[in-house]
Scaffold this motif. Sequence first.
Motif, PDB file in Angstrom:
ATOM      1  N   THR A  94       0.716  -1.250   0.073  1.00 53.86           N
ATOM      2  CA  THR A  94      -0.011   0.044   0.169  1.00 53.86           C
ATOM      3  C   THR A  94       0.908   1.345   0.088  1.00 53.86           C
ATOM      4  OG1 THR A  94      -1.515  -1.211   1.241  1.00 53.86           O
ATOM      5  CG2 THR A  94      -1.807   1.024   1.097  1.00 53.86           C
TER       6      THR A  94
ATOM      7  N   GLU B  15      -7.726  -3.015   1.557  1.00 53.82           N
ATOM      8  CA  GLU B  15      -8.194  -3.217   0.140  1.00 53.82           C
ATOM      9  C   GLU B  15      -9.852  -3.144   0.397  1.00 53.82           C
ATOM     10  OE1 GLU B  15      -6.821  -6.510  -1.699  1.00 53.82           O
ATOM     11  OE2 GLU B  15      -4.744  -5.678  -2.172  1.00 53.82           O
TER      12      GLU B  15
ATOM     13  N   GLU C 120     -13.823  -2.478  -0.072  1.00 51.36           N
ATOM     14  CA  GLU C 120     -14.705  -2.208  -1.080  1.00 51.36           C
ATOM     15  C   GLU C 120     -15.345  -0.760  -1.206  1.00 51.36           C
ATOM     16  OE1 GLU C 120     -17.531  -5.707  -1.283  1.00 51.36           O
ATOM     17  OE2 GLU C 120     -16.022  -6.597  -0.271  1.00 51.36           O
TER      18      GLU C 120
ATOM     19  N   LEU D 208      -8.065   4.291  -8.154  1.00 50.93           N
ATOM     20  CA  LEU D 208      -8.604   3.272  -7.195  1.00 50.93           C
ATOM     21  C   LEU D 208     -10.201   2.845  -7.823  1.00 50.93           C
ATOM     22  CD1 LEU D 208      -7.449   4.433  -3.500  1.00 50.93           C
ATOM     23  CD2 LEU D 208      -6.838   2.390  -4.983  1.00 50.93           C
TER      24      LEU D 208
ATOM     25  N   GLU E  34      -9.706   1.449 -11.534  1.00 49.80           N
ATOM     26  CA  GLU E  34      -8.669   0.203 -11.789  1.00 49.80           C
ATOM     27  C   GLU E  34      -9.201  -1.055 -10.824  1.00 49.80           C
ATOM     28  OE1 GLU E  34      -4.783   1.639 -11.743  1.00 49.80           O
ATOM     29  OE2 GLU E  34      -5.274   3.002 -13.257  1.00 49.80           O
ATOM     30  N   LYS E  35      -9.126  -0.500  -9.471  1.00 51.07           N
ATOM     31  CA  LYS E  35      -9.693  -1.688  -8.652  1.00 51.07           C
ATOM     32  C   LYS E  35     -11.133  -1.595  -8.396  1.00 51.07           C
ATOM     33  CE  LYS E  35      -5.170  -1.679  -6.105  1.00 51.07           C
ATOM     34  NZ  LYS E  35      -4.855  -2.991  -6.127  1.00 51.07           N
ATOM     35  N   ASN E  36     -12.010  -0.965  -8.913  1.00 50.97           N
ATOM     36  CA  ASN E  36     -13.579  -1.007  -8.825  1.00 50.97           C
ATOM     37  C   ASN E  36     -13.669  -0.449  -7.300  1.00 50.97           C
ATOM     38  OD1 ASN E  36     -15.974  -0.971  -9.913  1.00 50.97           O
ATOM     39  ND2 ASN E  36     -16.235  -3.228  -9.167  1.00 50.97           N
ATOM     40  N   THR E  37     -13.056   0.108  -6.720  1.00 49.31           N
ATOM     41  CA  THR E  37     -13.309   0.710  -5.121  1.00 49.31           C
ATOM     42  C   THR E  37     -14.630   1.665  -5.329  1.00 49.31           C
ATOM     43  OG1 THR E  37     -11.009   0.411  -4.748  1.00 49.31           O
ATOM     44  CG2 THR E  37     -12.270   1.670  -3.118  1.00 49.31           C
TER      45      THR E  37
END
Lengths: 250, 290
Positions: free
Chosen positions: A125, A159, A161, A187, A190-193
């Motif tokens: 991180t 990580e 949601e 975020l 790309e990470k669907n946060t």
Amino acid sequence: MQVDLLNVEGLCFGYNSMEVLNDISFGVKAGDYLGIVGPNGSGKSTLVRALLGLVQPGRGSITLFGASQAYFAEWQKIGYLPQRLKFFNPNFPGTVEEVVRLGLLAGKKFPKTRTKGDDEAVERTLALMGISEIGRRLIGELSGGQQQRVLLARAMVSEPELLILDEPTTALDPETREHFYGLVRDLNREKNTTVLLVTHDTWSIGKYATRFLYLDKKVIFDGTFDEFCRSPEMTGFFGEHAQHQICHRH
Amino acid sequence: MPSICSLRGNHYYVGFTEFISYGFIQRALLAGTLIAVLCAVLGVFLVLRRLSLIGDGLAHVTFGSVAIALYLRINPVYVTVAAIPLVLLSSLGILKLTDKARIYGDAAIGTVSSLGIACGILLASAAGGFNVDLFSYLFGSILSISSTELVISVGLFGVVMLVVALFYNDLFAITFDEELAKSSGIKTERINAVLVLLTALTVVLAMKVVGIMLISALLILPAVSALQISRGFRTTIAVAAGFAVFSVVSGIFGSFVLNLPTGGAIVIINIFLFILAFALKSLKGVKGEG
């Protein structure tokens, strides 16, 4: 049918006899980037504090990941970055690594022992946030911008949601602010946060958020930024000049 | 029971080996070291949470509890144990007052502390005054610590350190920022209760080392000294423990050699350590600026 990560129904809150939130209802779906804006005293921060269980609403319900907020236990799924730390002592002797590791406590069972995986998550991180080189420095020694990135790293290390950001860039200079918003956008994309961003800064909302919620003790508008800018109702509410200013700052 | 007074005539002729061969010195060193570590560990959390004076408040409650125990003619060896329940209850009372009566922590500490002192004075008056025992609790008498008291100290040290180890991460989280900890699902009220209960136990134990009047010094000074020079939370705790142990051991030795009251000597050594740490930090700052 997609279940809301967050659902608020008929939420009311007041301090003494002063009404702060009145019948607030909205939902947030996975992958949303919801911007919440409103004037000072509009109840934005109180709403965030109610979502996190820091204040108890007078009426209404909050559902987090399908569970009632009162019984919600999977706090590792939510990363929270406050506007400022309420009780932070500038002489706190913790290092950046120690502070970021705090973000992993929510997912642990008693006695919450530290694992090798924790160290790897912290390292990963810090690298993601571009702050690996300050991992051993004391949090109190850092600039406001660096501290805010450390706190974002703390919010991100598990990580989550759902990322809840409460006026996160108030103390930042324009360049750092832009970089910060870039990180959050990445975020989200790309990470669907899922991101819930509370801010005064309508420019940022217009540039990054996919949804826009205008709050002034009650929900004035809930839709996309483009819908807001084309809404005759909002023109009526704000006046043409103010709406133009909000919509054309980006 | 040997005491510093009985050794007044020959203390200059006692070598270090002989010094540590005395049973009462061994007991004092062991109990003092354990209690010093406890005070230092908890002190770091309390100082950073701006709860430094809770030690002082609970010490005053301990005075009231000791007065009750002496009034009830409880065996002096068990006075420490007898004081524990009331001090534990008072520590929770401080938290409840802060939470329910919506008053600031310092006012809650002041309220409970005054109650403790008032009860102590009233009981002392009702009993027509106590003998020298009460004086030893007020100013400490570590050189007179008995084997039973040592066993109690070792047991309570084990309990407190185990609980700190089990709750270390949560204690660290609430010390960094209580609201952020709460937003992570940490039961902050529970962790606060754990912290004040452990402090209450430690204050009762420390009464024998430096006395009721100086307990807060042993909680505060090693922590603030360590904060001047340490980098990292665990390091701060370790350095604070080192300072506290050094002050207690050298205080016992120094008071024995120089025929001084041990509690006062320990606190003065802690003050010197703080000045030293502060000077070191200032020196580093000057070098850093240069």
